[in-house]
Motif scaffolding. Structure first.
Motif, PDB file in Angstrom:
ATOM      1  N   MET A  96     -34.618 -40.842  63.732  1.00 39.22           N
ATOM      2  CA  MET A  96     -35.542 -41.750  63.086  1.00 39.22           C
ATOM      3  C   MET A  96     -35.993 -42.786  64.104  1.00 39.22           C
ATOM      4  N   GLY A  97     -37.272 -43.108  64.084  1.00 38.81           N
ATOM      5  CA  GLY A  97     -37.811 -44.073  65.028  1.00 38.81           C
ATOM      6  C   GLY A  97     -38.430 -45.262  64.308  1.00 38.81           C
ATOM      7  N   LEU A  98     -38.572 -46.345  65.049  1.00 33.92           N
ATOM      8  CA  LEU A  98     -39.139 -47.581  64.518  1.00 33.92           C
ATOM      9  C   LEU A  98     -40.210 -48.077  65.469  1.00 33.92           C
ATOM     10  N   ARG A  99     -41.337 -48.500  64.898  1.00 31.93           N
ATOM     11  CA  ARG A  99     -42.432 -49.053  65.700  1.00 31.93           C
ATOM     12  C   ARG A  99     -42.768 -50.439  65.170  1.00 31.93           C
ATOM     13  N   LEU A 100     -43.177 -51.321  66.071  1.00 31.76           N
ATOM     14  CA  LEU A 100     -43.515 -52.689  65.711  1.00 31.76           C
ATOM     15  C   LEU A 100     -44.884 -53.041  66.274  1.00 31.76           C
ATOM     16  N   LYS A 101     -45.734 -53.599  65.410  1.00 31.55           N
ATOM     17  CA  LYS A 101     -47.043 -54.067  65.853  1.00 31.55           C
ATOM     18  C   LYS A 101     -47.236 -55.472  65.283  1.00 31.55           C
ATOM     19  N   ILE A 102     -47.646 -56.402  66.151  1.00 29.80           N
ATOM     20  CA  ILE A 102     -47.878 -57.789  65.753  1.00 29.80           C
ATOM     21  C   ILE A 102     -49.302 -58.150  66.161  1.00 29.80           C
ATOM     22  N   GLU A 103     -50.081 -58.664  65.198  1.00 29.78           N
ATOM     23  CA  GLU A 103     -51.468 -59.032  65.463  1.00 29.78           C
ATOM     24  C   GLU A 103     -51.655 -60.521  65.257  1.00 29.78           C
ATOM     25  N   GLY A 104     -52.264 -61.168  66.242  1.00 35.43           N
ATOM     26  CA  GLY A 104     -52.582 -62.588  66.193  1.00 35.43           C
ATOM     27  C   GLY A 104     -53.583 -62.870  67.282  1.00 35.43           C
ATOM     28  N   ASN A 105     -53.404 -63.968  68.014  1.00 33.95           N
ATOM     29  CA  ASN A 105     -54.285 -64.250  69.148  1.00 33.95           C
ATOM     30  C   ASN A 105     -54.181 -63.181  70.222  1.00 33.95           C
ATOM     31  N   GLU A 106     -53.053 -62.472  70.225  1.00 33.40           N
ATOM     32  CA  GLU A 106     -52.863 -61.349  71.147  1.00 33.40           C
ATOM     33  C   GLU A 106     -52.174 -60.220  70.393  1.00 33.40           C
ATOM     34  N   GLN A 107     -52.343 -59.007  70.874  1.00 31.53           N
ATOM     35  CA  GLN A 107     -51.706 -57.845  70.271  1.00 31.53           C
ATOM     36  C   GLN A 107     -50.349 -57.621  70.933  1.00 31.53           C
ATOM     37  N   ILE A 108     -49.355 -57.343  70.104  1.00 29.70           N
ATOM     38  CA  ILE A 108     -48.022 -57.009  70.606  1.00 29.70           C
ATOM     39  C   ILE A 108     -47.663 -55.658  69.994  1.00 29.70           C
ATOM     40  N   SER A 109     -47.229 -54.739  70.838  1.00 29.91           N
ATOM     41  CA  SER A 109     -46.892 -53.413  70.346  1.00 29.91           C
ATOM     42  C   SER A 109     -45.634 -52.925  71.050  1.00 29.91           C
ATOM     43  N   LEU A 110     -44.642 -52.541  70.253  1.00 29.92           N
ATOM     44  CA  LEU A 110     -43.408 -51.982  70.817  1.00 29.92           C
ATOM     45  C   LEU A 110     -43.180 -50.593  70.224  1.00 29.92           C
ATOM     46  N   PRO A 111     -43.004 -49.582  71.087  1.00 29.45           N
ATOM     47  CA  PRO A 111     -42.858 -48.204  70.620  1.00 29.45           C
ATOM     48  C   PRO A 111     -41.437 -47.899  70.152  1.00 29.45           C
ATOM     49  N   GLU A 112     -41.263 -46.673  69.703  1.00 29.91           N
ATOM     50  CA  GLU A 112     -39.978 -46.215  69.180  1.00 29.91           C
ATOM     51  C   GLU A 112     -38.851 -46.316  70.206  1.00 29.91           C
ATOM     52  N   THR A 113     -39.181 -46.247  71.483  1.00 21.58           N
ATOM     53  CA  THR A 113     -38.143 -46.331  72.516  1.00 21.58           C
ATOM     54  C   THR A 113     -37.572 -47.740  72.643  1.00 21.58           C
TER      55      THR A 113
END
Length: 142
Positions: free
Chosen positions: A1-18
């Motif tokens: 099972m994997g988890l992904r994180l995306k945060i949107e605001g003044n800048e984009q933050i994206s962290l993949p399953e790894t």
């Protein structure tokens, strides 16, 4: 099972399953309540690896999370849209959308034994915007 994180605001933050190791999502209801309370809150604790840029790769976005944690309450960017995807066999099992998230706590832990750092991010949904929080599941195949 994997988890992904995306945060949107003044800048984009994206962290993949790894990067993401665990997510704990919960509803916060006062424990001294004798009935269903209108004082409902929600938290998510996200733990992940701080990965070093190796062989020309771009650095991960964890430093952006640390900077978000330091945004003062007077700045509207302290509230950001957070999307957490729980993925199994390339299919989204859960999707949690916290549209007005703010940082309650952020920590980074580094050890010379493991060679990587670990971050812990604790976020909450703005209390007067609880109705906008989405917790979805049961998606069909992609």
């Amino acid at each position: 099972m994997g988890l992904r994180l995306k945060i949107e605001g003044n800048e984009q933050i994206s962290l993949p399953e790894t990067s993401i190791m665990s997510v704990q999502f919960g509803a916060d209801i006062p424990h001294d309540s004798n009935a269903r309370s209108t004082d409902l809150g929600s938290t998510a604790q996200i733990r992940g690896k701080i990965l070093a840029a190796v062989g020309g790769e771009a650095a991960d976005d964890t430093s952006k999370i640390a900077r978000w944690a330091l945004v003062p309450a007077e700045n509207a960017d302290c509230y950001r849209k957070v999307e957490i995807d729980v993925v199994s066999a390339s299919q989204i099992v859960r999707q949690i959308t916290i549209p007005n998230a703010f940082v309650v706590d952020y920590e980074e832990d580094f050890s010379d034994e493991t060679g990587t750092g670990v971050f812990t991010l604790l976020i909450k949904q703005k209390k007067d915007k609880m109705a906008a929080l989405k917790f979805e599941g049961g998606f069909s195949g992609e």
